[in-house]
Design a protein around this motif. Structure first.
Motif, PDB file in Angstrom:
ATOM      1  N   ASP A  31       0.821  -1.208   0.000  1.00  0.00           N
ATOM      2  CA  ASP A  31       0.000   0.000   0.000  1.00  0.00           C
ATOM      3  C   ASP A  31       0.859   1.265   0.000  1.00  0.00           C
ATOM      4  O   ASP A  31       0.395   2.338  -0.419  1.00  0.00           O
ATOM      5  CB  ASP A  31      -0.907   0.016   1.234  1.00  0.00           C
ATOM      6  CG  ASP A  31      -1.942  -1.113   1.204  1.00  0.00           C
ATOM      7  OD1 ASP A  31      -2.228  -1.610   0.101  1.00  0.00           O
ATOM      8  OD2 ASP A  31      -2.440  -1.487   2.282  1.00  0.00           O
ATOM      9  N   ALA A  32       2.121   1.137   0.454  1.00  0.00           N
ATOM     10  CA  ALA A  32       3.019   2.297   0.525  1.00  0.00           C
ATOM     11  C   ALA A  32       3.670   2.624  -0.817  1.00  0.00           C
ATOM     12  O   ALA A  32       4.276   3.697  -0.966  1.00  0.00           O
ATOM     13  CB  ALA A  32       4.099   2.051   1.575  1.00  0.00           C
ATOM     14  N   VAL A  33       3.555   1.737  -1.795  1.00  0.00           N
ATOM     15  CA  VAL A  33       4.243   1.940  -3.071  1.00  0.00           C
ATOM     16  C   VAL A  33       3.787   3.215  -3.791  1.00  0.00           C
ATOM     17  O   VAL A  33       4.621   4.035  -4.197  1.00  0.00           O
ATOM     18  CB  VAL A  33       4.080   0.705  -3.987  1.00  0.00           C
ATOM     19  CG1 VAL A  33       4.574   1.011  -5.404  1.00  0.00           C
ATOM     20  CG2 VAL A  33       4.841  -0.480  -3.416  1.00  0.00           C
ATOM     21  N   PRO A  34       2.465   3.441  -3.980  1.00  0.00           N
ATOM     22  CA  PRO A  34       2.058   4.661  -4.700  1.00  0.00           C
ATOM     23  C   PRO A  34       2.555   5.939  -4.032  1.00  0.00           C
ATOM     24  O   PRO A  34       3.020   6.861  -4.722  1.00  0.00           O
ATOM     25  CB  PRO A  34       0.527   4.579  -4.694  1.00  0.00           C
ATOM     26  CG  PRO A  34       0.218   3.139  -4.529  1.00  0.00           C
ATOM     27  CD  PRO A  34       1.297   2.600  -3.642  1.00  0.00           C
ATOM     28  N   ALA A  49       4.570   7.015 -12.979  1.00  0.00           N
ATOM     29  CA  ALA A  49       5.114   5.660 -12.941  1.00  0.00           C
ATOM     30  C   ALA A  49       3.995   4.643 -12.822  1.00  0.00           C
ATOM     31  O   ALA A  49       2.941   4.912 -12.241  1.00  0.00           O
ATOM     32  CB  ALA A  49       6.069   5.492 -11.761  1.00  0.00           C
ATOM     33  N   VAL A  50       4.234   3.466 -13.383  1.00  0.00           N
ATOM     34  CA  VAL A  50       3.400   2.286 -13.150  1.00  0.00           C
ATOM     35  C   VAL A  50       4.282   1.251 -12.480  1.00  0.00           C
ATOM     36  O   VAL A  50       5.401   0.990 -12.933  1.00  0.00           O
ATOM     37  CB  VAL A  50       2.816   1.728 -14.459  1.00  0.00           C
ATOM     38  CG1 VAL A  50       2.192   0.352 -14.230  1.00  0.00           C
ATOM     39  CG2 VAL A  50       1.780   2.683 -15.039  1.00  0.00           C
ATOM     40  N   CYS A  51       3.798   0.673 -11.392  1.00  0.00           N
ATOM     41  CA  CYS A  51       4.546  -0.343 -10.646  1.00  0.00           C
ATOM     42  C   CYS A  51       3.721  -1.621 -10.547  1.00  0.00           C
ATOM     43  O   CYS A  51       2.521  -1.555 -10.276  1.00  0.00           O
ATOM     44  CB  CYS A  51       4.886   0.150  -9.241  1.00  0.00           C
ATOM     45  SG  CYS A  51       5.968   1.601  -9.200  1.00  0.00           S
ATOM     46  N   GLU A  62      -0.497  -3.540  -8.186  1.00  0.00           N
ATOM     47  CA  GLU A  62      -0.392  -2.790  -9.436  1.00  0.00           C
ATOM     48  C   GLU A  62      -0.899  -1.380  -9.172  1.00  0.00           C
ATOM     49  O   GLU A  62      -1.995  -1.197  -8.636  1.00  0.00           O
ATOM     50  CB  GLU A  62      -1.233  -3.459 -10.529  1.00  0.00           C
ATOM     51  CG  GLU A  62      -1.058  -2.856 -11.903  1.00  0.00           C
ATOM     52  CD  GLU A  62      -1.862  -3.582 -12.972  1.00  0.00           C
ATOM     53  OE1 GLU A  62      -1.636  -3.331 -14.156  1.00  0.00           O
ATOM     54  OE2 GLU A  62      -2.747  -4.400 -12.591  1.00  0.00           O
ATOM     55  N   SER A  63      -0.088  -0.390  -9.507  1.00  0.00           N
ATOM     56  CA  SER A  63      -0.496   0.994  -9.242  1.00  0.00           C
ATOM     57  C   SER A  63       0.049   1.929 -10.305  1.00  0.00           C
ATOM     58  O   SER A  63       1.039   1.636 -10.986  1.00  0.00           O
ATOM     59  CB  SER A  63       0.002   1.444  -7.857  1.00  0.00           C
ATOM     60  OG  SER A  63       1.410   1.377  -7.778  1.00  0.00           O
ATOM     61  N   ALA A  64      -0.607   3.072 -10.443  1.00  0.00           N
ATOM     62  CA  ALA A  64      -0.179   4.124 -11.366  1.00  0.00           C
ATOM     63  C   ALA A  64      -0.263   5.460 -10.651  1.00  0.00           C
ATOM     64  O   ALA A  64      -1.263   5.756  -9.990  1.00  0.00           O
ATOM     65  CB  ALA A  64      -1.067   4.139 -12.616  1.00  0.00           C
ATOM     66  N   VAL A  65       0.788   6.267 -10.775  1.00  0.00           N
ATOM     67  CA  VAL A  65       0.796   7.597 -10.165  1.00  0.00           C
ATOM     68  C   VAL A  65       1.303   8.613 -11.184  1.00  0.00           C
ATOM     69  O   VAL A  65       1.995   8.269 -12.140  1.00  0.00           O
ATOM     70  CB  VAL A  65       1.697   7.652  -8.905  1.00  0.00           C
ATOM     71  CG1 VAL A  65       1.233   6.662  -7.862  1.00  0.00           C
ATOM     72  CG2 VAL A  65       3.161   7.416  -9.255  1.00  0.00           C
ATOM     73  N   ASN A 368      10.623 -15.592  -4.401  1.00  0.00           N
ATOM     74  CA  ASN A 368       9.365 -15.735  -5.130  1.00  0.00           C
ATOM     75  C   ASN A 368       8.676 -14.394  -5.330  1.00  0.00           C
ATOM     76  O   ASN A 368       7.521 -14.185  -4.925  1.00  0.00           O
ATOM     77  CB  ASN A 368       8.425 -16.713  -4.411  1.00  0.00           C
ATOM     78  CG  ASN A 368       7.155 -16.993  -5.197  1.00  0.00           C
ATOM     79  OD1 ASN A 368       7.140 -16.906  -6.431  1.00  0.00           O
ATOM     80  ND2 ASN A 368       6.072 -17.302  -4.503  1.00  0.00           N
ATOM     81  N   VAL A 369       9.386 -13.472  -5.975  1.00  0.00           N
ATOM     82  CA  VAL A 369       8.821 -12.147  -6.216  1.00  0.00           C
ATOM     83  C   VAL A 369       9.408 -11.556  -7.495  1.00  0.00           C
ATOM     84  O   VAL A 369      10.565 -11.823  -7.843  1.00  0.00           O
ATOM     85  CB  VAL A 369       9.095 -11.199  -5.017  1.00  0.00           C
ATOM     86  CG1 VAL A 369      10.583 -10.944  -4.844  1.00  0.00           C
ATOM     87  CG2 VAL A 369       8.332  -9.886  -5.159  1.00  0.00           C
ATOM     88  N   PHE A 370       8.584 -10.808  -8.226  1.00  0.00           N
ATOM     89  CA  PHE A 370       9.109 -10.001  -9.327  1.00  0.00           C
ATOM     90  C   PHE A 370       8.624  -8.573  -9.170  1.00  0.00           C
ATOM     91  O   PHE A 370       7.545  -8.315  -8.607  1.00  0.00           O
ATOM     92  CB  PHE A 370       8.732 -10.571 -10.702  1.00  0.00           C
ATOM     93  CG  PHE A 370       7.262 -10.616 -11.017  1.00  0.00           C
ATOM     94  CD1 PHE A 370       6.583  -9.492 -11.476  1.00  0.00           C
ATOM     95  CD2 PHE A 370       6.547 -11.798 -10.875  1.00  0.00           C
ATOM     96  CE1 PHE A 370       5.230  -9.542 -11.788  1.00  0.00           C
ATOM     97  CE2 PHE A 370       5.191 -11.859 -11.180  1.00  0.00           C
ATOM     98  CZ  PHE A 370       4.532 -10.721 -11.634  1.00  0.00           C
ATOM     99  N   CYS A 371       9.427  -7.632  -9.632  1.00  0.00           N
ATOM    100  CA  CYS A 371       9.123  -6.200  -9.545  1.00  0.00           C
ATOM    101  C   CYS A 371       9.262  -5.571 -10.921  1.00  0.00           C
ATOM    102  O   CYS A 371      10.254  -5.807 -11.621  1.00  0.00           O
ATOM    103  CB  CYS A 371      10.087  -5.486  -8.600  1.00  0.00           C
ATOM    104  SG  CYS A 371      10.113  -6.105  -6.928  1.00  0.00           S
ATOM    105  N   ILE A 372       8.293  -4.761 -11.298  1.00  0.00           N
ATOM    106  CA  ILE A 372       8.325  -4.053 -12.575  1.00  0.00           C
ATOM    107  C   ILE A 372       8.146  -2.566 -12.307  1.00  0.00           C
ATOM    108  O   ILE A 372       7.165  -2.160 -11.671  1.00  0.00           O
ATOM    109  CB  ILE A 372       7.209  -4.542 -13.510  1.00  0.00           C
ATOM    110  CG1 ILE A 372       7.381  -6.034 -13.814  1.00  0.00           C
ATOM    111  CG2 ILE A 372       7.192  -3.732 -14.804  1.00  0.00           C
ATOM    112  CD1 ILE A 372       6.153  -6.671 -14.450  1.00  0.00           C
ATOM    113  N   LEU A 373       9.100  -1.779 -12.757  1.00  0.00           N
ATOM    114  CA  LEU A 373       9.024  -0.322 -12.658  1.00  0.00           C
ATOM    115  C   LEU A 373       8.976   0.247 -14.068  1.00  0.00           C
ATOM    116  O   LEU A 373       9.900   0.042 -14.859  1.00  0.00           O
ATOM    117  CB  LEU A 373      10.246   0.229 -11.917  1.00  0.00           C
ATOM    118  CG  LEU A 373      10.424   1.752 -11.946  1.00  0.00           C
ATOM    119  CD1 LEU A 373       9.314   2.439 -11.166  1.00  0.00           C
ATOM    120  CD2 LEU A 373      11.791   2.148 -11.409  1.00  0.00           C
TER     121      LEU A 373
END
Length: 402
Positions: A31-34, A49-51, A62-65, A368-373
């Motif tokens: 929840d802190a990502v955006p 950005a889209v994360c 998935e978020s967009a700011v 077991n994680v992937f991150c897309i910036l």
């Protein structure tokens, strides 16, 4: 009517459960990502950005700011498209490994086996006042050298060097231009990031498969994974969703960057296997989830487990590689050999790639994680070591830790 109503209600409930994102131990970190990305927008480091963060069982965030287009005041959306530049390279490598799975080639093949124009390629030797002496290399360039950026290929010469903005040459033409130039060092002895080398792999895919490079990836990767917004040639509707690329002016303000490194002109001839893809967060999540699941997604196998293992292990030995410390290289992917700095929270064996406009995608199979910036910024000191990448990775890893 009542049984029908109950059946429909049960179906809707089941569908909602299927669509629900998997639970994570510390959802507050997601929840802190955006808010964290919004700080980069407010400091004028990013327009928007889209994360996306996910695991083997699906997307967990998935978020967009910010804004896709500052001048138009168009907000960033989750389906905004981005020029992912060199994040295309691993996709090209996946294409090569699909053909390896089928026994049509091997990473140990000489490039000249599939592209005869590389036969007899020479090595640049001592420079004199009269020119450069040429000599025979210790061995020919192999496909594995192209996949790991250890081939020693020269950059594109004058007359071809502007192909990424003009897109006015075919893959056959640019590959011939590469083959006609002498090697800059003995194959397999050094690491030198090579766009022409990855483009040559695109040509190998064409020759071996009998299809255009773009068609092969469309049929063998994008369609099976449902990557409907991933393309080398966006439609008019897709182009309208592409985020504007920004740099900074002398006052430190974001300004639209014109014709930055790669362009999307009308009627292009060259797909740029080294960096030509346009994609979205949702599409890349499918690709990375497939890689995290060892080549398979939703019952559809794209490449074999063996191919994934070969692509994602260090193939470059002790050669210094990459754009941050502690890296090795696999086939198309950079691989974390020793976590440090921006990769400190990641595990050894994490693999991924960045792009020229600040985009990043990394897969940690141990955690077991992937991150897309997804951002569109020129002029970053080092996109692979950007504070945006580090912030996203730290929050992602903190969220999934038990």
């Amino acid at each position: 009517m009542r049984p029908l109503f109950l059946a429909l209600l049960a179906g809707a409930f089941a569908a909602s459960l299927a669509a629900a994102p998997p639970a994570v131990p510390h959802a507050d970190k997601l929840d802190a990502v955006p808010a964290r990305m919004q700080k980069f927008v407010e400091s004028d480091d990013l327009a928007g950005a889209v994360c996306v963060i996910g695991r083997g069982d699906g997307v967990v965030h998935e978020s967009a700011v910010g804004f896709r287009d500052l001048a138009a005041k168009a907000h960033m959306q989750k389906d905004t498209l981005f020029r992912i530049a060199s994040m295309t390279k691993p996709v090209t490598a996946i294409g090569i490994m699909i053909l390896a799975d089928e026994g049509k080639l091997s990473p140990d093949d000489d490039v000249a086996k599939h592209l005869p124009e590389f036969t007899g390629q020479m090595l640049a030797g001592e420079k004199t006042a009269d020119g450069v002496a040429l000599k025979k290399p210790g061995r020919p360039v192999k496909l594995r050298d192209l996949l790991t950026h250890t081939a020693g290929l020269a950059n594109y010469p004058t007359g071809v060097s502007d192909v990424y903005t003009k897109r006015n040459r075919t893959l056959a033409e640019t590959t011939l231009a590469t083959a006609l130039q002498p090697l800059q060092f003995e194959p397999g002895t050094r690491w030198s990031y090579s766009n022409p080398g990855i483009d040559a792999l695109g040509r190998v895919i064409e020759v071996v498969s009998g299809q255009s490079y773009e068609s092969f990836l469309q049929k063998r990767v994008f369609e099976p994974l449902g990557m409907t917004d991933t393309t080398f040639y966006p439609t008019k509707e897709q182009t309208a969703r592409v985020a504007v690329t920004y740099g900074k002016d002398k006052y430190g303000k974001l300004v639209a960057a014109v014709n930055a490194l790669l362009d999307l002109p009308p009627n292009p001839k060259h797909p740029v296997p080294a960096g030509g893809l346009v994609s979205s967060g949702a599409d890349l999540a499918k690709l990375y989830q497939m890689m995290l699941n060892k080549g398979e997604l939703n019952g559809k196998r794209v490449i074999s487990e063996k191919a994934v293992a070969e692509m994602t292990k260090v193939q470059t030995g002790d050669i210094k590689t990459g754009f941050v410390e502690g890296m090795g290289f696999g086939y198309g992917f950079a691989v974390v050999r020793e976590p440090k700095g921006v990769t400190a929270v990641l595990s050894p064996g994490t693999f991924g790639h960045g792009g020229a406009f600040g985009t990043q995608g990394w897969i940690d199979p141990v955690q077991n994680v992937f991150c897309i910036l997804l951002i569109q910024r020129t002029g970053l000191a080092n996109g692979d070591a950007s504070p945006m990448r580090q912030a996203l990775q730290e929050l992602a890893v903190e969220a999934i830790k038990k």
